[in-house]
Design an enzyme around this catalytic site. Structure first.
Site: not given
Length: 729
Positions: A408, A461
């Protein structure tokens, strides 16, 4: 007899080295003394383990729980047990934590300090172990904690009435590690650490950074549990995870996928019985879970985690999570976890100011405070912190057999000026904006996973144009296997939000992604981030009346599944959830009683089936030779068409009509060598809730009439707001 200064230090848990005075020790005259710190005890006897004989009764030295006795006539230390009568009248026989020497080896301490320990979770944290053999064997828990700037560390828990005087830990010198073996503690025991900082201040109780289990929020204690064994990925998973394989990911927030009618979470076993089968029936190849690492706040969806080694207790104990992973694999579905090394929350029981200093975080708020989320940023340059993070990544794959990690907020890690105004960030040592320490961490993590866990994958990401995110580290890249294509997501959703009459002016939005499609190994994500914070649902962004909205959505999904790149769809969007996602309630499953929503679900299943079966749609997802535009400039008609290829001659034609105008007799250029084509999937089929306009089972003969720059073509019907897939007949 123990000097008064030592007595006062022990009863206040301020002694610099309790192992030097508690247990059995000889004084300067060679006399053997026995001492024990047992607050709450009224009487204590010493027993010889070998003979069972009572050797002495210890006398109270201080009313706060210090007992001692001279063992007259004895000169040699021996294995013993303490018989203790407590103030409440209960009685028990115990081994003494202060009779055991250090359990951690010098090599482990060296590698931990160096930041090169591959598996720090095997050393730090709480580990049930048995010390000794036969009559002398003692089962207990070895606790170890990194806190180099603490003056004192105690482990407190169910096993010592949460009394910090009972188990003050041994300091292992320059390593910064504190350790103790606590006899008779075991799995299921709750615990924390009490630290005194360098100024002598007692800090709030801290949970264990390396805990593998924790209490259900709002409680915050860590829980002792056994370390899962090393396990390789099951046979076939490596092939299913590679870049040439069909990868279609179902992204799930477990707490709101399903709930009990009274709002309770389902258990790991409940979820294992339902979710993997559901994903497999819809043809998804992987499930990706929003963070399941322990976190204090439900509203963070798991992204503000304080338990990088602990599956959240919201769904039960960690063994249940392992069974969930196995259930996924039994259905032929891989499991990916969202993993958050970018930041952590400021809860007092967590990592913040851990030993009275900025230990895990950067000390300077220009480096260590994340304004977007009001969280702290890990100090990526510190050896022990890098060890902690990389160890966590390895732990989930090696010990729980997950197929990989989606990392993330990578962009926030890569840049020191991320979301910061000029003058509010600190340049790197070269004067640049890149966070060189974070870059080094990500590269090393990917190298460790690659070498230790063959077949596992990592996905970034990452929302910027940072080069080489999915390139190997030996080629100068970050070493991820895949990268989310955030640009594709934003551009195509902006296009789809336009009324069809205006789409001609935005034609480039849908084709621009092919300009850079092969610069990385991309995943096309329609993720949870696109259905929150006022954005609505994917269906909710589609223009027009209800019929047009559903048709637009079906056409868009067809475009996505025909486009180069792996696929990711957030839960609820597979049946066209009309409202924004709410993490506090389960998905609106009742919508599947509506034929329109059921039709979209059926379409997603068929798109996944086609994607898997037609190798031209996936095998060269990341190779430019796998794609060829046919109709790319037909902005006035809002039509796109392209050819997908594999490396063995397989072909699929994809054509999209993004207007509500049917285009019958549409002539589409085709490659040579195929005599006829047939319709393999049509998003306007009545089977999916469409108008059922299309080409049916008819064979579309190739004609020697030129179109789209090719010498041959087929004549077909393009349904309104639809995508059709053609394969050689």
């Amino acid at each position: 007899m123990l000097p008064d200064d030592d007595v006062l230090a022990l009863i206040s848990a301020r002694h610099a080295d309790p192992f030097a005075v508690l247990g059995q020790h000889a004084d300067a005259q060679g006399r053997l003394w026995q001492r024990a710190m047992l607050p709450g005890a009224t009487q204590v006897w010493l027993h010889d383990t070998a003979t069972g004989a009572t050797v002495a009764q210890l006398q109270p030295r201080h009313p706060n729980g210090l007992f001692e006795a001279e063992l007259k006539g004895l000169r040699q230390r021996f294995d013993y047990r303490l018989q203790v009568r407590w103030a409440g009248g209960s009685e028990g026989r115990y081994a003494d934590a202060y009779s055991f020497g250090p359990l951690l080896g010098d090599a482990d301490l060296h590698y931990l300090a160096e930041g090169s320990h591959l598996r720090p979770f095997e050393v730090l944290g709480a580990h049930p172990v048995t010390v000794g053999e036969g009559l002398h064997a003692v089962a207990g828990v070895r606790f170890a904690l990194w806190a180099p700037n603490a003056r004192r560390v105690s482990v407190v828990g169910d096993f010592n009435a949460w009394d910090s005087r009972r188990h003050v830990m041994r300091h292992r010198g320059g390593s910064g590690i504190w350790e103790i073996f606590v006899p008779h503690a075991g799995p299921g025991d709750r615990y924390k650490f009490e630290l005194v900082d360098a100024r002598g201040l007692v800090l709030p109780l801290k949970c264990d950074p390396y805990a593998r289990a924790a209490q259900l929020r709002p409680e915050t204690a860590s829980t002792v549990t056994t370390l899962p064994p090393r396990q390789p990925l099951p046979a076939g998973r490596a092939a299913a995870n590679q870049r040439q394989a069909p990868v279609s990911i179902y992204e799930v927030h477990l707490g709101s996928w399903r709930r009990h009618p009274d709002g309770r979470f389902h258990s790991w076993d409940d979820l294992a019985a339902a979710l993997p089968r559901y994903a497999a029936e819809l043809g998804f190849t992987h499930i990706e879970l929003l963070p399941i690492t322990e976190h204090p706040f439900d509203g963070s969806w798991g992204y503000q985690t304080l338990g990088l080694y602990a599956p959240t207790s919201r769904f039960g104990p960690p063994e249940g999570f392992s069974r969930f992973v196995e259930a996924c694999h039994a259905q032929g579905v891989g499991l990916l976890l969202d993993w958050v090394p970018a930041h952590f929350p400021t809860d007092a029981h967590g990592l913040i100011n851990f030993d009275g200093t900025a230990l895990y975080e950067y000390a300077d708020p220009r480096e260590g405070f994340h304004r977007d989320w009001n969280t702290l940023i890990y100090n990526f340059g510190r050896h022990e912190v890098r060890n902690f993070l990389i160890g966590s990544a390895l732990y989930w794959i090696e010990r729980h057999r997950v197929d990989g990690l989606r990392v993330d907020a990578v962009a926030s890690m890569l840049y020191r000026d991320y979301s910061r105004a000029p003058g509010e960030w600190v340049p790197n040592e070269q004067g640049g904006r890149e966070n060189l320490e974070a870059i080094g961490l990500l590269r090393r993590a990917n190298e460790v996973i690659g070498s230790e866990c063959p077949g596992a994958v990592t996905i970034a990401e990452e929302s910027t144009a940072f080069p080489g995110v999915s390139a190997p580290t030996y080629a100068g890249g970050l070493g991820f296997h895949f990268k989310w294509n955030m640009g594709w997501m934003h551009d195509t959703l902006q296009y789809m939000a336009q009324d069809p009459v205006h789409r001609r002016w935005h034609h480039d939005k849908m084709r621009f992604g092919l300009v850079y499609a092969y610069s990385e190994n991309f995943v096309l994500p329609l993720s949870h981030d696109e259905v929150v914070h006022g954005k609505g649902s994917i269906l909710g962004r589609m223009p027009g009346d209800d019929w047009q909205r559903f048709a637009n959505l079906r056409a868009y999904y067809g475009f996505m599944w025909g486009h180069p790149g792996k696929k990711l769809l957030f839960m609820g969007q597979e049946f066209a959830q009309p409202t924004e996602w709410n993490h506090d309630t389960e998905l609106p499953w009742g919508l599947l009683g509506d034929a329109r929503h059921e039709g979209v679900q059926r379409l997603v299943a068929d798109l996944n089936r086609l994607y898997r079966e037609q190798t031209a749609l996936h095998r060269l997802d990341h190779e430019p030779q796998g794609f060829e535009w046919i109709a790319v400039d037909e902005a006035e008609q809002s039509v796109y068409a392209w050819l997908r290829r594999d490396d063995a001659g397989g072909l699929v034609l994809v054509a999209c009509n993004f207007t509500p105008v049917p285009r019958e007799g549409y002539r589409l250029g085709v490659p040579p060598g195929v005599a006829a084509w047939r319709e393999a999937l049509n998003t306007d089929s009545a089977h999916y809730g469409g108008s059922n306009l299309g080409n049916g089972m008819a064979s579309l003969r190739t004609e020697g009439i030129g179109a789209h720059g090719r010498g041959q073509s087929v004549l077909l019907t393009l349904p309104p707001l639809a995508t059709v897939f053609l394969v050689p007949a």
